[in-house]
Scaffold this active site. Structure first.
Site, PDB file in Angstrom:
ATOM      1  N   THR A   1      31.481  48.215  36.190  1.00  0.00           N
ATOM      2  CA  THR A   1      30.185  47.654  35.804  1.00  0.00           C
ATOM      3  C   THR A   1      30.132  47.545  34.277  1.00  0.00           C
ATOM      4  OG1 THR A   1      29.172  49.841  35.883  1.00  0.00           O
ATOM      5  CG2 THR A   1      28.993  48.487  37.871  1.00  0.00           C
TER       6      THR A   1
ATOM      7  N   LEU B   1      32.931  54.571  29.253  1.00  0.00           N
ATOM      8  CA  LEU B   1      34.319  55.019  29.405  1.00  0.00           C
ATOM      9  C   LEU B   1      35.143  54.861  28.125  1.00  0.00           C
ATOM     10  CD1 LEU B   1      36.670  56.074  31.150  1.00  0.00           C
ATOM     11  CD2 LEU B   1      36.988  53.724  31.932  1.00  0.00           C
TER      12      LEU B   1
ATOM     13  N   THR C   1      28.150  48.254  31.444  1.00  0.00           N
ATOM     14  CA  THR C   1      27.945  49.356  30.499  1.00  0.00           C
ATOM     15  C   THR C   1      29.015  50.431  30.677  1.00  0.00           C
ATOM     16  OG1 THR C   1      25.572  48.907  30.461  1.00  0.00           O
ATOM     17  CG2 THR C   1      26.280  51.063  29.658  1.00  0.00           C
ATOM     18  N   CYS C   2      29.385  50.693  31.912  1.00  0.00           N
ATOM     19  CA  CYS C   2      30.399  51.713  32.191  1.00  0.00           C
ATOM     20  C   CYS C   2      31.745  51.332  31.572  1.00  0.00           C
ATOM     21  CB  CYS C   2      30.558  51.908  33.699  1.00  0.00           C
ATOM     22  SG  CYS C   2      29.020  52.326  34.541  1.00  0.00           S
ATOM     23  N   SER C   3      32.118  50.079  31.731  1.00  0.00           N
ATOM     24  CA  SER C   3      33.441  49.622  31.290  1.00  0.00           C
ATOM     25  C   SER C   3      33.509  49.269  29.814  1.00  0.00           C
ATOM     26  CB  SER C   3      33.864  48.400  32.107  1.00  0.00           C
ATOM     27  OG  SER C   3      34.108  48.774  33.439  1.00  0.00           O
TER      28      SER C   3
END
Length: 161
Positions: free
Chosen positions: A46, A54, A48-50
């Site tokens: 997703t 992270l 924001t996560c990527s």
């Protein structure tokens, strides 16, 4: 009830990917006798996560480990194959332990679950980070919005170590 400082990490079995395939890993195996940074994301791949969350842990990983952290781990309500594909796509190698909580059982036990059914994603993890020593939470940071990775980001967590 949301997990708090001083609480023990609940017992759970998660999935991870070893060289010979998917494997079970218990919270005791991850946290017992170790200092662990755990961060949770709503979903692998997703935005924001990527793009935000992270990458900060990859960038600051050496500095975090230099503070005595044995393991940096990420958990999401995705299956082990998706988590492994995400690990490969960001070339994380073994710098971060990718944990699959496909049914969100562990995330629910932490009290950090949220309903993202309106977005077609079902039960997911709130965005969070925590420092855990020998299974006991020493710091926990939960974002107000799943689209932010500030208080749970690596730079903020590094200041807490």
């Amino acid at each position: 009830m949301t997990i708090s400082i001083g609480d023990r990490i609940p017992e759970a079995t998660l999935k991870t990917r070893l060289e010979d395939g998917p494997a079970n890993i218990t919270t005791d195996e991850i946290f017992a006798g170790r200092k662990v940074v755990l961060f949770g994301v709503p979903g692998a791949f997703t935005p924001t996560c990527s793009m935000n969350h992270l990458p900060g842990y990859l960038e600051h990983g050496d500095a975090i480990r230099a503070k005595g952290v044995n393991t940096i781990a990420v958990v999401a309500a995705n299956d082990v194959h998706v988590m492994n594909a995400w690990r490969k796509s960001v070339e994380a190698g073994d710098r971060i332990l990718f944990l699959a909580d496909g049914n969100a059982d562990f995330i629910r036990a932490l009290g950090l679950d949220m309903d993202m059914s309106a977005a077609g994603m079902g039960t997911r993890s709130k965005r969070f980070s925590m420092i855990v020593e020998n299974g006991v939470v020493k710091a926990v940071n939960v974002e107000d919005s799943p689209g932010k990775a500030e208080t749970s980001g690596a730079a903020a967590l590094l200041e807490q170590l």
